[in-house]
Motif scaffolding. Sequence first.
Motif, short mmCIF file in Angstrom:
data_model
loop_
_atom_site.label_atom_id
_atom_site.label_comp_id
_atom_site.label_asym_id
_atom_site.label_seq_id
_atom_site.Cartn_x
_atom_site.Cartn_y
_atom_site.Cartn_z
N MET A 1 0.85 -1.17 0.00
CA MET A 1 0.00 0.00 0.00
C MET A 1 0.90 1.24 0.00
O MET A 1 1.84 1.34 0.78
CB MET A 1 -0.89 -0.02 1.25
CG MET A 1 -2.13 0.75 1.03
SD MET A 1 -3.40 0.81 2.33
CE MET A 1 -3.35 -0.65 3.25
N THR A 2 0.56 2.16 -0.84
CA THR A 2 1.36 3.37 -0.95
C THR A 2 0.86 4.43 0.04
O THR A 2 -0.21 4.31 0.63
CB THR A 2 1.29 3.94 -2.37
OG1 THR A 2 -0.04 4.38 -2.62
CG2 THR A 2 1.71 2.92 -3.41
N GLY A 3 1.65 5.48 0.17
CA GLY A 3 1.28 6.58 1.05
C GLY A 3 -0.03 7.24 0.62
O GLY A 3 -0.82 7.68 1.44
N THR A 4 -0.27 7.26 -0.68
CA THR A 4 -1.51 7.85 -1.20
C THR A 4 -2.71 7.05 -0.74
O THR A 4 -3.74 7.63 -0.36
CB THR A 4 -1.47 7.91 -2.74
OG1 THR A 4 -0.30 8.62 -3.14
CG2 THR A 4 -2.70 8.61 -3.29
N HIS A 5 -2.61 5.73 -0.76
CA HIS A 5 -3.71 4.88 -0.32
C HIS A 5 -4.00 5.10 1.17
O HIS A 5 -5.16 5.15 1.58
CB HIS A 5 -3.39 3.40 -0.57
CG HIS A 5 -3.43 3.03 -2.01
ND1 HIS A 5 -2.30 2.63 -2.68
CD2 HIS A 5 -4.44 3.03 -2.91
CE1 HIS A 5 -2.62 2.38 -3.93
NE2 HIS A 5 -3.92 2.62 -4.10
N VAL A 6 -2.97 5.22 1.95
CA VAL A 6 -3.13 5.45 3.39
C VAL A 6 -3.84 6.78 3.63
O VAL A 6 -4.74 6.88 4.45
CB VAL A 6 -1.76 5.40 4.11
CG1 VAL A 6 -1.89 5.85 5.56
CG2 VAL A 6 -1.15 4.01 4.02
N ILE A 7 -3.44 7.79 2.89
CA ILE A 7 -4.06 9.11 3.04
C ILE A 7 -5.54 9.04 2.64
O ILE A 7 -6.40 9.60 3.31
CB ILE A 7 -3.30 10.17 2.21
CG1 ILE A 7 -1.92 10.41 2.83
CG2 ILE A 7 -4.09 11.48 2.12
CD1 ILE A 7 -1.01 11.29 2.02
N ILE A 8 -5.85 8.36 1.55
CA ILE A 8 -7.24 8.24 1.10
C ILE A 8 -8.07 7.51 2.14
O ILE A 8 -9.19 7.92 2.47
CB ILE A 8 -7.30 7.53 -0.27
CG1 ILE A 8 -6.73 8.44 -1.35
CG2 ILE A 8 -8.73 7.12 -0.61
CD1 ILE A 8 -6.55 7.79 -2.70
#
Length: 116
Positions: A1-8
């Motif tokens: 999981m990327t940082g973008t997914h975590v933020i979303i």
Amino acid sequence: MTGTHVIIIFVTIVTLLALYVFGTYRELVALLDRCKKAFGQFKEAEQQLAAAQNASSPAADIASLESRVGFTRQLFQDSVNNYNTYKHKSPTSVVAELLGHRDDVSLLGFEVKHTA
């Protein structure tokens, strides 16, 4: 999981939580407003009954007003019970506490009774 997914995921969770809190607050305010309105109707009916009794109105009028007082009293009691029950449900109780709905509404007058 990327940082973008975590933020979303984080933003989604925060948004859902905010919507829940806002919805709970709106419901608490609406229930409290119903209590106030029902109390006003009850007091008005009591005053009309007292005026009719003092004016020696016909028995039919007094019986009708007594019936109205009973109905509005029950409406007020139901409103108070609905508010207090909703406020104490979990997790609503946490939101209610955070948003300043700390006291129960009392059936006596339209005072509040403090909860321990």
